[in-house]
Design a protein around this motif. Sequence first.
Motif, PDB file in Angstrom:
ATOM      1  N   PRO A  76       0.563  -1.417   0.045  1.00 17.03           N
ATOM      2  CA  PRO A  76       0.049   0.165  -0.447  1.00 17.03           C
ATOM      3  C   PRO A  76       0.392   1.266   0.176  1.00 17.03           C
ATOM      4  O   PRO A  76       2.093   1.311   0.837  1.00 17.03           O
ATOM      5  CB  PRO A  76      -0.586   0.007   1.404  1.00 17.03           C
ATOM      6  CG  PRO A  76      -0.943  -1.538   1.565  1.00 17.03           C
ATOM      7  CD  PRO A  76       0.309  -2.205   0.919  1.00 17.03           C
ATOM      8  N   ILE A  78       0.602   5.700  -0.506  1.00 14.08           N
ATOM      9  CA  ILE A  78      -0.345   7.190  -0.117  1.00 14.08           C
ATOM     10  C   ILE A  78      -0.730   7.357  -1.288  1.00 14.08           C
ATOM     11  O   ILE A  78      -1.726   7.583  -2.037  1.00 14.08           O
ATOM     12  CB  ILE A  78      -0.067   8.188   0.387  1.00 14.08           C
ATOM     13  CG1 ILE A  78       0.745   7.579   1.771  1.00 14.08           C
ATOM     14  CG2 ILE A  78      -0.252   9.230   0.181  1.00 14.08           C
ATOM     15  CD1 ILE A  78       1.025   8.916   2.910  1.00 14.08           C
ATOM     16  N   GLY A 149      10.891  -2.831   7.869  1.00 17.47           N
ATOM     17  CA  GLY A 149       9.761  -2.613   7.060  1.00 17.47           C
ATOM     18  C   GLY A 149       8.626  -4.157   7.270  1.00 17.47           C
ATOM     19  O   GLY A 149       8.441  -3.774   8.768  1.00 17.47           O
ATOM     20  N   HIS A 150       8.388  -4.583   6.891  1.00 16.27           N
ATOM     21  CA  HIS A 150       7.134  -5.635   6.137  1.00 16.27           C
ATOM     22  C   HIS A 150       6.792  -7.058   6.627  1.00 16.27           C
ATOM     23  O   HIS A 150       7.472  -6.973   5.854  1.00 16.27           O
ATOM     24  CB  HIS A 150       5.952  -4.994   4.639  1.00 16.27           C
ATOM     25  CG  HIS A 150       5.712  -3.378   5.068  1.00 16.27           C
ATOM     26  ND1 HIS A 150       4.568  -2.596   5.641  1.00 16.27           N
ATOM     27  CD2 HIS A 150       6.168  -2.706   4.653  1.00 16.27           C
ATOM     28  CE1 HIS A 150       4.960  -1.629   5.135  1.00 16.27           C
ATOM     29  NE2 HIS A 150       5.415  -2.187   4.919  1.00 16.27           N
ATOM     30  N   ASN A 235      -1.080  -3.642   7.900  1.00 17.32           N
ATOM     31  CA  ASN A 235       0.032  -3.386   7.022  1.00 17.32           C
ATOM     32  C   ASN A 235       1.245  -3.316   7.579  1.00 17.32           C
ATOM     33  O   ASN A 235       2.156  -2.113   7.527  1.00 17.32           O
ATOM     34  CB  ASN A 235      -0.194  -2.694   6.008  1.00 17.32           C
ATOM     35  CG  ASN A 235       0.962  -1.750   4.902  1.00 17.32           C
ATOM     36  OD1 ASN A 235       1.381  -3.091   4.917  1.00 17.32           O
ATOM     37  ND2 ASN A 235       1.294  -0.378   5.209  1.00 17.32           N
ATOM     38  N   GLY A 268       6.164   8.851   4.082  1.00 18.49           N
ATOM     39  CA  GLY A 268       7.533   8.291   3.839  1.00 18.49           C
ATOM     40  C   GLY A 268       7.562   9.971   3.166  1.00 18.49           C
ATOM     41  O   GLY A 268       9.254   9.680   3.530  1.00 18.49           O
TER      42      GLY A 268
END
Length: 331
Positions: A76, A78, A149-150, A235, A268
């Motif tokens: 995902p 923005i 991070g993810h 997320n 970010g």
Amino acid sequence: MLKTRFTEAFGVEYPIAQGGMQWVGKAKLVAAVANAGALGFVTALTQPTPEDLAKEIQRTKDLTDKPFGVNLTILPTITPPPYAEYRRAIIEGGIKVVETAGYKPQEHIDDFKAHGIKVIHKCTAVRHAVSAERMGADAISIDGFECAGHPGEDDIPGLILIPAAANKIKVPMLASGGFGDGRGLVAALALGADGINMGTRFCVTQEAEIADSFKQQMVANDERATDLIFRTLHNTARVMKNKVSQEVVAIERKGGAEFKDVQHLVAGARGRAAMENGDTEDGIWSAGMVQGLINDVPTVKELVDRIVAEAEEIIEGRLQSMISRYAEAAE
Ligand code: NAD
């Protein structure tokens, strides 16, 4: 020499990769990684447009003759990026290896494979690794819960995730999340991986183009200095613990938070601005638990050479000496 299926398949000297890192995966670092004999990746979405990515690929080529790749992350955002145009810049830039990361990589894998590009897919679950292999990925980078991070939503640390993936995956596999030294490399090989991928550790090198204050902060931090944000939004991201990350966690703890409630904190662009002005407290910054193992700011070459030398010494020395027939032969 540490030869693995990864070094053979991707034509690099050492079983070490520097995967995609938003705001960090730029020409100078990637070329230094390539010149040190490891596999670096330019991070596509760090470049504001596909044209800028084409220029960054060229800049990297000007700094190294060795192989390097490009990372394309599908998570995902923005503002959704024009993925097809970024793919064109990668293909037309003559790149031979891409690291994809995130959701539904099929159309990206298909396009890259149709142009003779090898794909390493980075993912955080065995089932996703299996489906990426089925989609045609040439290698898997399996990313444990320790990572920056993810990390996904399953919370499976590398000690279990890496061998669980190795049980199912036939293509070469990198272990990612929590790696920073030769002990980690040997452990990854023992768990069934063909090499390691490092992010945070490569951030803390002389060639990484980030503010020195961020590097010093990561050196000072221990393994507890991360926060998990976006848990309630499914997320999850592991970031360096600071004022902003704590604020996001506090908002999420109240319950019922939507992305718009935290967007001003997590954008970010804000993180990048903090990085540029050197204020480590003023934005979200991805960093892993491996901060607890980072104690210096070496050059990339010093780091890679040290990791390989340490790994060889562990295999030939410490581990081999534990097998009695080698110990007896040495007496
Ligand atoms: P951004 O400014 O668009 O978003 C900032 C953060 O908010 C990102 O982590 C993003 O995933 C998250 N986000 C955005 N919209 C969201 C939504 N609707 N719901 C939940 N979370 C949302 O992103 P950026 O910092 O410019 O980064 C660009 C891309 O790089 C993103 O896809 C981001 O996830 C990815 N990234 C990956 C890593 C990694 O470790 N793999 C680290 C940083 C960023």
